[in-house]
Design a protein around this motif. Sequence first.
Motif, PDB file in Angstrom:
ATOM      1  N   LEU A  35       0.829  -1.204   0.000  1.00  0.00           N
ATOM      2  CA  LEU A  35       0.000   0.000   0.000  1.00  0.00           C
ATOM      3  C   LEU A  35       0.864   1.255   0.000  1.00  0.00           C
ATOM      4  N   SER A  36       1.923   1.247   0.810  1.00  0.00           N
ATOM      5  CA  SER A  36       2.810   2.409   0.873  1.00  0.00           C
ATOM      6  C   SER A  36       3.496   2.648  -0.469  1.00  0.00           C
ATOM      7  N   ARG A  37       4.008   1.583  -1.091  1.00  0.00           N
ATOM      8  CA  ARG A  37       4.669   1.735  -2.391  1.00  0.00           C
ATOM      9  C   ARG A  37       3.685   2.223  -3.457  1.00  0.00           C
ATOM     10  N   MET A  38       2.463   1.701  -3.438  1.00  0.00           N
ATOM     11  CA  MET A  38       1.476   2.081  -4.444  1.00  0.00           C
ATOM     12  C   MET A  38       1.049   3.534  -4.279  1.00  0.00           C
ATOM     13  N   ALA A  39       0.963   3.991  -3.032  1.00  0.00           N
ATOM     14  CA  ALA A  39       0.624   5.400  -2.801  1.00  0.00           C
ATOM     15  C   ALA A  39       1.762   6.296  -3.277  1.00  0.00           C
ATOM     16  N   ASN A  40       2.993   5.912  -3.012  1.00  0.00           N
ATOM     17  CA  ASN A  40       4.136   6.709  -3.457  1.00  0.00           C
ATOM     18  C   ASN A  40       4.224   6.767  -4.983  1.00  0.00           C
ATOM     19  N   ALA A  41       3.780   5.696  -5.635  1.00  0.00           N
ATOM     20  CA  ALA A  41       3.822   5.645  -7.102  1.00  0.00           C
ATOM     21  C   ALA A  41       2.630   6.338  -7.750  1.00  0.00           C
ATOM     22  N   GLY A  42       1.643   6.747  -6.940  1.00  0.00           N
ATOM     23  CA  GLY A  42       0.463   7.398  -7.494  1.00  0.00           C
ATOM     24  C   GLY A  42      -0.648   6.454  -7.895  1.00  0.00           C
ATOM     25  N   ASP A  43      -0.453   5.133  -7.678  1.00  0.00           N
ATOM     26  CA  ASP A  43      -1.519   4.178  -7.988  1.00  0.00           C
ATOM     27  C   ASP A  43      -2.704   4.351  -7.044  1.00  0.00           C
ATOM     28  N   LEU A  44      -2.394   4.684  -5.793  1.00  0.00           N
ATOM     29  CA  LEU A  44      -3.427   4.886  -4.782  1.00  0.00           C
ATOM     30  C   LEU A  44      -3.307   6.292  -4.206  1.00  0.00           C
ATOM     31  N   ARG A  45      -4.421   6.776  -3.665  1.00  0.00           N
ATOM     32  CA  ARG A  45      -4.427   8.040  -2.930  1.00  0.00           C
ATOM     33  C   ARG A  45      -4.829   7.760  -1.494  1.00  0.00           C
ATOM     34  N   ARG A  46      -4.088   8.347  -0.565  1.00  0.00           N
ATOM     35  CA  ARG A  46      -4.454   8.206   0.836  1.00  0.00           C
ATOM     36  C   ARG A  46      -5.672   9.076   1.126  1.00  0.00           C
ATOM     37  N   THR A  47      -6.580   8.537   1.913  1.00  0.00           N
ATOM     38  CA  THR A  47      -7.741   9.298   2.365  1.00  0.00           C
ATOM     39  C   THR A  47      -7.674   9.402   3.890  1.00  0.00           C
ATOM     40  N   ASP A  48      -8.690   9.993   4.500  1.00  0.00           N
ATOM     41  CA  ASP A  48      -8.690  10.140   5.956  1.00  0.00           C
ATOM     42  C   ASP A  48      -8.666   8.786   6.663  1.00  0.00           C
ATOM     43  N   THR A  49      -9.270   7.782   6.023  1.00  0.00           N
ATOM     44  CA  THR A  49      -9.382   6.481   6.696  1.00  0.00           C
ATOM     45  C   THR A  49      -8.685   5.344   5.964  1.00  0.00           C
ATOM     46  N   GLY A  50      -8.340   5.533   4.700  1.00  0.00           N
ATOM     47  CA  GLY A  50      -7.800   4.404   3.960  1.00  0.00           C
ATOM     48  C   GLY A  50      -7.164   4.811   2.649  1.00  0.00           C
ATOM     49  N   TYR A  51      -7.504   4.055   1.590  1.00  0.00           N
ATOM     50  CA  TYR A  51      -6.922   4.290   0.276  1.00  0.00           C
ATOM     51  C   TYR A  51      -8.015   4.219  -0.784  1.00  0.00           C
ATOM     52  N   ARG A  52      -7.818   5.004  -1.844  1.00  0.00           N
ATOM     53  CA  ARG A  52      -8.680   4.925  -3.017  1.00  0.00           C
ATOM     54  C   ARG A  52      -7.802   4.863  -4.255  1.00  0.00           C
ATOM     55  N   LEU A  53      -8.384   4.418  -5.364  1.00  0.00           N
ATOM     56  CA  LEU A  53      -7.632   4.357  -6.602  1.00  0.00           C
ATOM     57  C   LEU A  53      -7.251   5.752  -7.079  1.00  0.00           C
ATOM     58  N   GLY A  54      -6.050   5.888  -7.658  1.00  0.00           N
ATOM     59  CA  GLY A  54      -5.650   7.131  -8.292  1.00  0.00           C
ATOM     60  C   GLY A  54      -6.414   7.337  -9.589  1.00  0.00           C
ATOM     61  N   ASP A  55      -6.280   8.523 -10.162  1.00  0.00           N
ATOM     62  CA  ASP A  55      -7.069   8.882 -11.342  1.00  0.00           C
ATOM     63  C   ASP A  55      -6.829   7.932 -12.512  1.00  0.00           C
ATOM     64  N   ARG A  56      -5.573   7.574 -12.753  1.00  0.00           N
ATOM     65  CA  ARG A  56      -5.283   6.682 -13.890  1.00  0.00           C
ATOM     66  C   ARG A  56      -5.982   5.346 -13.729  1.00  0.00           C
ATOM     67  N   LEU A  57      -6.009   4.829 -12.503  1.00  0.00           N
ATOM     68  CA  LEU A  57      -6.638   3.537 -12.267  1.00  0.00           C
ATOM     69  C   LEU A  57      -8.155   3.645 -12.193  1.00  0.00           C
ATOM     70  N   LEU A  58      -8.681   4.824 -11.855  1.00  0.00           N
ATOM     71  CA  LEU A  58     -10.131   5.008 -11.956  1.00  0.00           C
ATOM     72  C   LEU A  58     -10.573   4.909 -13.410  1.00  0.00           C
ATOM     73  N   GLU A  59      -9.742   5.392 -14.334  1.00  0.00           N
ATOM     74  CA  GLU A  59     -10.045   5.233 -15.757  1.00  0.00           C
ATOM     75  C   GLU A  59      -9.984   3.760 -16.147  1.00  0.00           C
ATOM     76  N   ARG A  60      -9.023   3.044 -15.590  1.00  0.00           N
ATOM     77  CA  ARG A  60      -8.960   1.594 -15.845  1.00  0.00           C
ATOM     78  C   ARG A  60     -10.207   0.906 -15.297  1.00  0.00           C
ATOM     79  N   GLN A  61     -10.697   1.326 -14.133  1.00  0.00           N
ATOM     80  CA  GLN A  61     -11.923   0.752 -13.592  1.00  0.00           C
ATOM     81  C   GLN A  61     -13.102   1.016 -14.518  1.00  0.00           C
ATOM     82  N   ARG A  62     -13.141   2.227 -15.098  1.00  0.00           N
ATOM     83  CA  ARG A  62     -14.228   2.548 -16.032  1.00  0.00           C
ATOM     84  C   ARG A  62     -14.183   1.599 -17.229  1.00  0.00           C
TER      85      ARG A  62
END
Length: 254
Positions: free
Chosen positions: A60-87
């Motif tokens: 999780l830490s590596r993915m957040a540093n790489a921009g794959d994930l974004r830290r939120t107040d309580t956890g993690y969410r997908l970064g913008d590039r991966l939200l497009e992949r989810q779409r």
Amino acid sequence: MSPRKNDPAPPGELALRPLSARSVVLSLLLGTHPAELPVKDLVRLVERFDVGGSTVRAALSRMANAGDLRRTDTGYRLGDRLLERQRRQDEAVRPHTRVWDGDWEMVVITATGRGPAERAGLRTRLAGLRLAELREGVWLRPANLSRPLPGDLDTVAERCTARPERPAGELAADLWPLDAWSATARALLVHVDGVRRPADRLTAFAAVVRHLLADPVLPPDLLPPDWPGAALREAYTDYQREQAGQVRAGAART
């Protein structure tokens, strides 16, 4: 120049390797709507797939540093590039189609002087739009998808509507490896029906999603008999419901 097959694959052959911690996290979040989970729920869910908690947190830490994930107040969410992949993944599972009237979308690349990386990126993008390459720089597909082509393609290509003289079924069979796609889909259906361990099931359904992304989503009249696309989508939809239940159950316990 003869038409080329697009996205060829060995028919019916499955070579499924266990998912890394990163891939497990991404698979879970890509299948979650909205694509965000508290840290404790994410760690607990990933641990079900034979990944230790310390390994999950490091990933999780590596993915957040790489921009794959974004830290939120309580956890993690997908970064913008991966939200497009989810779409794109959601569209692969539930494609939006319309009645086909015989027209074909055609994109002819007109830009010159592009480097290899730029050309490869454009090819990947056009294939992601479910277009197929008839010959170098000429891409087309039946106009049965309810989606416009991106407007920025106009900077590198000419877009038009066509009605090829060749029989549509013959052209589609030359553009896409339909028999190979169908054979692999059937092998995946047999495989997912037989696996039981959570890690094996996640690996199998990750392969299902990748295969659905390569489905040309052609009009029914252009498909071989007993096309397994709908069955594969139904199997994945059932798995999504199963996973969503696990997420809700975890949230209820917290």
